[in-house]
Design an enzyme around this catalytic site. Structure first.
Site, PDB file in Angstrom:
ATOM      1  CB  ILE A  63      -0.926   0.002   1.238  1.00  0.00           C
ATOM      2  CG1 ILE A  63      -1.747  -1.300   1.311  1.00  0.00           C
ATOM      3  CG2 ILE A  63      -1.849   1.226   1.213  1.00  0.00           C
ATOM      4  CD1 ILE A  63      -2.405  -1.552   2.654  1.00  0.00           C
ATOM      5  CB  CYS A  73       6.486  -4.462   2.012  1.00  0.00           C
ATOM      6  SG  CYS A  73       7.887  -3.449   1.564  1.00  0.00           S
ATOM      7  CD  GLU A  75       7.213  -8.884   1.237  1.00  0.00           C
ATOM      8  OE1 GLU A  75       6.566  -7.820   1.088  1.00  0.00           O
ATOM      9  OE2 GLU A  75       8.146  -9.204   0.485  1.00  0.00           O
ATOM     10  CB  CYS A 112      12.483  -4.653   1.423  1.00  0.00           C
ATOM     11  SG  CYS A 112      11.431  -4.221   2.821  1.00  0.00           S
TER      12      CYS A 112
HETATM   13  N1  THU Z   1       7.445  -4.175  -2.124  1.00  0.00           N
HETATM   14  C1  THU Z   1       6.784  -5.116  -1.393  1.00  0.00           C
HETATM   15  O1  THU Z   1       5.605  -4.966  -1.075  1.00  0.00           O
HETATM   16  N2  THU Z   1       7.459  -6.229  -1.050  1.00  0.00           N
HETATM   17  C2  THU Z   1       8.713  -6.534  -1.468  1.00  0.00           C
HETATM   18  O2  THU Z   1       9.204  -7.625  -1.176  1.00  0.00           O
HETATM   19  C3  THU Z   1       9.470  -5.580  -2.246  1.00  0.00           C
HETATM   20  C4  THU Z   1       8.831  -4.271  -2.488  1.00  0.00           C
HETATM   21  C5  THU Z   1       6.693  -2.998  -2.558  1.00  0.00           C
HETATM   22  C6  THU Z   1       7.049  -1.705  -1.888  1.00  0.00           C
HETATM   23  C7  THU Z   1       6.635  -0.712  -2.958  1.00  0.00           C
HETATM   24  O3  THU Z   1       5.234  -0.481  -2.830  1.00  0.00           O
HETATM   25  C8  THU Z   1       6.876  -1.441  -4.250  1.00  0.00           C
HETATM   26  O4  THU Z   1       6.914  -2.821  -3.928  1.00  0.00           O
HETATM   27  C9  THU Z   1       8.158  -1.041  -4.967  1.00  0.00           C
HETATM   28  O5  THU Z   1       9.242  -1.100  -4.126  1.00  0.00           O
END
Ligand code: THU
Length: 162
Positions: A63, A73, A75, A112
């Site tokens: 979001i 993220c 996760e 991340c």
């Molecule tokens: N993002 C995630 O939700 N999980 C990950 O493992 C890597 C990155 C999201 C964060 C952001 O909204 C987008 O992906 C780009 O970085």
């Protein structure tokens, strides 16, 4: 001076059919969660699904926000939502997958650093590993414990004198 070497093993699967039935279901929920992603800035959509000890599956998605540090993220959405709804229930597995609007993802998305730190905190709290499954149509990576993703971790043991 001495040098130490850290290594860990992980499994790579070529097809979702090679996973156990519960993991196949979990991955499918993560794929569904991608559709809930709110990512107008990165156009990178991530879905996650946590399998709990009680059999529940809790989905999460990324979001985003105009103020970029406020983004969360997929996760962490799944982990925090699990902790909010089922605070005393262990999380056994977390499946993650992603889709980009502008290019084809060749590799599975990988959590991340912030999400790895949160995963390790959850493992420590529940005294049980969380299996991490990274899904992409080309291949699937399965890691037995999130702890392997964050070597030399800053965990609660570093806050105390031993
Ligand atoms: N993002 C995630 O939700 N999980 C990950 O493992 C890597 C990155 C999201 C964060 C952001 O909204 C987008 O992906 C780009 O970085």
């Amino acid at each position: 001076m001495r040098t130490e070497k850290l290594e860990f093993k992980y499994n790579i699967y070529n097809s979702i059919d090679e996973l156990s039935k519960d993991e196949q279901e979990l991955v499918k929920k993560a794929i569904l969660a991608v559709d809930n992603s709110y990512a107008p800035y990165s156009q990178f959509h991530v879905g996650a699904a946590a399998l709990l000890e009680n059999g529940e599956i809790v989905q999460g998605n990324n979001i985003e926000n105009t103020v970029s540090p406020v983004c969360i993220c997929a996760e962490r959405t799944a982990l925090f939502s699990s902790a909010a709804q089922y605070p005393d229930t262990k999380i056994l597995k977390l499946a993650i997958t992603a889709k980009a609007d502008n290019f084809e993802l060749e590799e599975p998305a990988s959590p991340c650093g912030s999400c790895r730190q949160v995963l390790v905190e959850f493992e420590t709290k529940q005294q049980h590993p969380i299996k991490v499954i990274l899904y992409n149509k080309n291949h699937i990576i399965s890691i037995e414990s999130a702890r392997y993703l964050l070597p030399l971790t800053f965990d609660e043991t570093r806050l105390k004198k031993h």
